[in-house]
Design a protein around this motif. Structure first.
Motif, PDB file in Angstrom:
ATOM      1  N   LEU A  48     -55.500  72.580  21.670  1.00 15.81           N
ATOM      2  CA  LEU A  48     -54.390  73.321  21.318  1.00 15.81           C
ATOM      3  C   LEU A  48     -53.615  72.396  20.010  1.00 15.81           C
ATOM      4  N   ILE A  49     -53.312  73.292  18.867  1.00 22.31           N
ATOM      5  CA  ILE A  49     -52.680  72.572  17.788  1.00 22.31           C
ATOM      6  C   ILE A  49     -51.200  73.214  17.807  1.00 22.31           C
ATOM      7  N   ASP A  50     -51.141  74.545  17.670  1.00 23.22           N
ATOM      8  CA  ASP A  50     -49.784  75.215  17.661  1.00 23.22           C
ATOM      9  C   ASP A  50     -50.219  76.576  17.632  1.00 23.22           C
ATOM     10  N   VAL A  51     -48.943  77.305  17.708  1.00 22.05           N
ATOM     11  CA  VAL A  51     -48.860  78.726  18.162  1.00 22.05           C
ATOM     12  C   VAL A  51     -49.661  79.602  16.967  1.00 22.05           C
ATOM     13  N   ASN A  52     -49.900  79.027  15.866  1.00 23.17           N
ATOM     14  CA  ASN A  52     -50.401  79.850  14.835  1.00 23.17           C
ATOM     15  C   ASN A  52     -52.033  79.467  14.343  1.00 23.17           C
TER      16      ASN A  52
ATOM     17  N   ILE B  51     -53.157  70.355  33.536  1.00 21.97           N
ATOM     18  CA  ILE B  51     -52.397  69.084  32.471  1.00 21.97           C
ATOM     19  C   ILE B  51     -52.844  69.395  31.116  1.00 21.97           C
ATOM     20  N   GLY B  52     -51.914  69.238  30.159  1.00 16.54           N
ATOM     21  CA  GLY B  52     -52.249  69.186  28.958  1.00 16.54           C
ATOM     22  C   GLY B  52     -51.974  67.614  28.606  1.00 16.54           C
ATOM     23  N   TYR B  53     -53.128  67.050  27.977  1.00 11.78           N
ATOM     24  CA  TYR B  53     -53.080  65.561  27.353  1.00 11.78           C
ATOM     25  C   TYR B  53     -52.761  65.662  26.089  1.00 11.78           C
ATOM     26  N   LYS B  54     -51.709  64.725  25.822  1.00 12.44           N
ATOM     27  CA  LYS B  54     -51.343  64.484  24.334  1.00 12.44           C
ATOM     28  C   LYS B  54     -52.611  63.495  23.786  1.00 12.44           C
ATOM     29  N   SER B  55     -53.358  63.867  22.935  1.00 13.10           N
ATOM     30  CA  SER B  55     -54.496  63.143  22.583  1.00 13.10           C
ATOM     31  C   SER B  55     -54.684  62.815  21.300  1.00 13.10           C
TER      32      SER B  55
ATOM     33  N   VAL C  19     -52.185  59.730  25.009  1.00 12.26           N
ATOM     34  CA  VAL C  19     -50.983  59.192  24.846  1.00 12.26           C
ATOM     35  C   VAL C  19     -49.726  59.765  25.486  1.00 12.26           C
ATOM     36  N   GLY C  20     -49.938  60.506  26.598  1.00 12.74           N
ATOM     37  CA  GLY C  20     -49.093  61.508  27.358  1.00 12.74           C
ATOM     38  C   GLY C  20     -49.486  62.494  27.747  1.00 12.74           C
ATOM     39  N   THR C  21     -48.603  63.178  28.541  1.00 12.34           N
ATOM     40  CA  THR C  21     -49.021  64.547  29.031  1.00 12.34           C
ATOM     41  C   THR C  21     -47.839  65.632  28.699  1.00 12.34           C
ATOM     42  N   ALA C  22     -48.564  66.903  29.024  1.00 10.60           N
ATOM     43  CA  ALA C  22     -47.237  67.827  28.768  1.00 10.60           C
ATOM     44  C   ALA C  22     -47.824  69.132  29.451  1.00 10.60           C
ATOM     45  N   PRO C  23     -46.782  69.935  29.792  1.00  7.46           N
ATOM     46  CA  PRO C  23     -47.259  71.147  30.464  1.00  7.46           C
ATOM     47  C   PRO C  23     -47.833  72.271  29.637  1.00  7.46           C
ATOM     48  N   LYS C  24     -48.580  73.231  30.112  1.00  7.00           N
ATOM     49  CA  LYS C  24     -49.460  74.081  29.286  1.00  7.00           C
ATOM     50  C   LYS C  24     -48.187  74.714  28.469  1.00  7.00           C
ATOM     51  N   PRO C  25     -48.401  74.928  27.168  1.00  5.45           N
ATOM     52  CA  PRO C  25     -47.509  75.690  26.320  1.00  5.45           C
ATOM     53  C   PRO C  25     -47.192  77.061  26.736  1.00  5.45           C
ATOM     54  N   SER C  26     -46.009  77.538  26.671  1.00  7.02           N
ATOM     55  CA  SER C  26     -45.885  78.760  27.131  1.00  7.02           C
ATOM     56  C   SER C  26     -46.504  79.888  26.165  1.00  7.02           C
TER      57      SER C  26
END
Length: 97
Positions: free
Chosen positions: A24-28, A67-71, A86-93
């Protein structure tokens, strides 16, 4: 001559897995579907479609882990990509998957 970064990362035992995932990169930007083939606490080896541009940094969302892994991309060989977590993040809304 120093060893490649890939050799340094392989020192940690990687568990063989077969997990569907999405880059996943961004909403667009559409997600890039991939498969996680090896994984350890600091990174993973992904299989991605040949010829697809993979950015240097992205969120790797693994639905079965929730989990979302910042990669960060560390190496690439044909359809294989090695990433460092390099970290984790929740699934983007905004992600529908």
């Amino acid at each position: 001559m120093t060893e490649p970064i890939r050799s340094e990362q392989q020192r940690e035992h990687r568990q063989r897995v077969l997990k569907g995932a999405a880059i996943l990169i961004d909403v667009n930007t559409s997600e890039i579907r991939c498969t996680v083939r090896n994984m350890h606490s600091h990174g993973a080896e992904l299989r991605v479609p040949l010829g697809v541009h993979i950015p240097a940094e992205f969120l790797l969302y693994v639905p079965v882990d929730g989990i979302g892994y910042k990669s960060v991309v560390r190496w690439r060989e044909q359809d294989r990509v090695g990433v460092l977590f390099v970290g984790t993040a929740p699934k983007p809304s905004w992600h529908y998957g």
